[in-house]
Enzyme design. Structure first.
Site, short mmCIF file in Angstrom:
data_model
loop_
_atom_site.label_atom_id
_atom_site.label_comp_id
_atom_site.label_asym_id
_atom_site.label_seq_id
_atom_site.Cartn_x
_atom_site.Cartn_y
_atom_site.Cartn_z
N ILE A 146 9.12 -4.14 -0.26
CA ILE A 146 8.93 -2.30 -0.47
C ILE A 146 9.07 -1.38 -0.67
CG2 ILE A 146 9.28 -1.03 2.14
CD1 ILE A 146 10.91 -4.07 2.74
N CYS A 147 7.90 -0.18 -0.15
CA CYS A 147 7.59 0.69 -1.45
C CYS A 147 8.18 1.51 -0.52
CB CYS A 147 6.53 1.25 -1.81
SG CYS A 147 6.00 3.01 -2.50
N ALA A 148 9.58 1.88 -0.25
CA ALA A 148 10.17 3.21 0.59
C ALA A 148 11.03 3.56 -0.12
CB ALA A 148 10.53 2.43 2.17
#
Lengths: 168, 367
Positions: free
Chosen positions: A92-94
């Site tokens: 996840i790119c968060a």
């Protein structure tokens, strides 16, 4: 004396058991202080209606100073949500999982934030660099320094205190 | 022409001779290896003098290009008088330039372009020639738009497949160009992607800046006492209420950050060693890299837009950012060593940063 991480995690676990998880989030595995699993569903109107995802948290001894390694489980028949900031390997790119992590955040705060991220999704698609990333990705998503604001159309989540979500 | 074996011409000593085959032909007179067989009357090497560009077999198109650049690129032709560089300055050689090519086994070949008629055969000419970089750099002083000297030189070097040129390029590019190897180039999209990924991933532009020891030493510390108002508050890191008579006496030491948020010293110091910010409000104890290209968030304190180091985005030029971050990434890379088992984090422990798994950082190579 228990380590800070064990004390902090046992406190979080106790709160989850006493108060329960927010709607749509369920703790399904927390056998130790290294790996926890949650199921996560998006409530109400969304592109992910009737879909359930499994979120894995891995903690190192420096938690909560160091962020947990959070990803969707993509084995055992489970799927990562199709989302512009979720890679098909579950990473996840968060930003709150990366450079905007703060020890004030908690496991539940992360779950809620990711749930909101899914809820506000406008179009189901993979990140544009999905294939390239998945091919080279490290096993642990924490070893990736995602860029939350580059041309990779990545995404930032304002920390949970603000309870707002903003897209680039 | 007779059926005899043709003679050879040595471009180094101008001798006509039969070369020694050792096994490459070398001049029988001076043992130089820049020799040419005299076989085509239309292209008799004797007609040309040492240093004439027409000797550069196969490079003609390139030389034409260079000549074209010459003709357009001399500043004095564009109305900014520059006496020393006037191409019409008669014997003035500084409007020419020479460069060397090392290729194959032929040793270095010197080419001089422009300047006075080299057919005059002035042997001292090349020493007075300005270097390629001088020439290219001369464009810099001019307000002439277009490709600047260093960049142009890079292009030309790439065209030449430059290896070990003696040319020194201005602006610090010289090294990068001079050490060019095949491994420095990529030929397909995937390899380029990989390099860009690596640059991005190694960029420390958005890596949090730790607080310095000095900053941490100066933070106010309070030993909890009966009646302290702090006892009613929680430490936001461990989420415990502050209390007296704890198992660990260290938990009696409370650090309150300038923003007013209190923490156990043992809770906040490890964090500050990875990021010099308040965990609650992100108040910056030390200027953090600006990783918000969006309009700044309300919570960002004003005047903190300054970027950090060469890798930080912002006003630096792109090349510097890329290179700066590449270099910077190495020096500040994190070690992934872990704490010894069972050891708790000491508030005064040194090198805590090495123990942190920094948020989002690369801890090791790709798997």
């Amino acid at each position: 004396m228990a380590s800070i991480s064990a004390r902090r995690l046992s406190k979080e676990l106790m709160e989850i058991k006493n108060d329960g998880c927010p709607v749509g989030i369920n703790l399904i595995k927390a056998d130790d202080f290294s790996t926890w699993w949650f199921t996560i569903e998006v409530m109400g109107e969304s592109l992910y209606q009737n879909e359930q995802f499994t979120l894995q948290f891995r903690f190192d001894p420096q938690y909560p100073i160091s962020s947990p390694a959070v990803q969707f489980i993509v084995t055992e028949g489970k799927q990562a949500p199709v989302h512009p900031h979720v890679y098909s390997n579950g990473h996840i790119c968060a930003s709150i999982l990366g450079n905007e992590w703060s020890p004030v955040l908690s496991v539940i705060a992360v779950c809620v934030t990711l749930q909101s991220m899914l809820a506000s999704c406008k179009e189901k698609q993979r990140p544009i660099d999905n294939d390239r990333y998945v091919k080279h990705a490290p096993e642990n998503p924490k070893k990736t320094r995602f860029h939350y604001d580059g041309e990779c159309q990545c995404y930032r989540i304002i920390p949970i205190q603000d309870l707002t979500i903003r897209f680039l | 022409m007779s059926s005899r074996e043709p003679m050879w011409f040595c471009h180094q000593c101008n001798a006509e001779m039969r070369p020694l085959m050792v096994p490459e032909p070398v001049c029988a007179s001076c043992h130089g290896d820049f020799v040419e067989k005299i076989e085509d009357p239309a292209d008799d090497p004797r007609e040309f003098h040492h240093g004439d560009p027409a000797d550069a077999a196969g490079l003609d198109p390139f030389l034409m290009l260079m000549q074209g650049i010459m003709n357009r690129g001399i500043p004095s032709e564009r109305g900014s008088p520059r006496p020393n560089r006037s191409p019409t300055g008669g014997g003035n050689a500084s409007s020419s330039f020479s460069f060397q090519i090392r290729s194959g086994s032929n040793g270095p070949a010197v080419f001089t372009i422009g300047g006075p008629n080299t057919l005059g055969g002035s042997p001292g000419l090349s020493s007075r020639s300005s270097s390629m970089s001088d020439f290219l750099h001369s464009g810099d002083d001019d307000d002439r738009p277009g490709i600047a000297g260093p960049l142009m030189a890079q292009y030309l070097m790439a065209l030449l497949g430059n290896r070990g040129s003696h040319t020194e390029l201005p602006g610090g590019l010289g090294d990068a160009v001079e050490r060019g190897r095949m491994g420095d180039y990529v030929f397909n999209q995937e390899a380029l992607d990989q390099i860009i990924s690596n640059l991005m991933e190694n960029s420390n532009a958005s890596r949090p800046v730790p607080a310095t020891d000095e900053i941490m030493d100066k933070l106010p510390r309070e030993i909890l006492e009966v009646g302290s108002s702090t006892l009613e508050r929680d430490c936001a890191v461990c989420k415990e209420q502050f209390q007296l008579e704890t198992e660990d006496p260290d938990e009696q030491i409370v650090i309150t950050l300038p923003c007013g948020h209190p923490f156990h010293s043992a809770c906040i110091l490890p964090w500050l060693k990875s990021s010099g910010t308040c965990p609650v409000c992100r108040h910056q104890l030390i200027t953090q890299p600006e990783h918000h290209p969006l309009p700044p968030r309300g919570s960002s304190p004003p005047g903190n837009g300054a970027s950090r180091g060469p890798g930080a985005g912002g006003d630096g030029n792109l090349f510097h950012s890329l290179f700066g971050s590449m270099m910077g990434g190495g020096s500040s890379s994190m070690s992934s060593s872990t704490l010894g088992s069972g050891s708790s984090q000491s508030p005064t422990g040194r090198g805590g940063r090495e123990h942190e798994h920094l948020p989002g950082g690369w801890d090791e190579e790709l798997d």
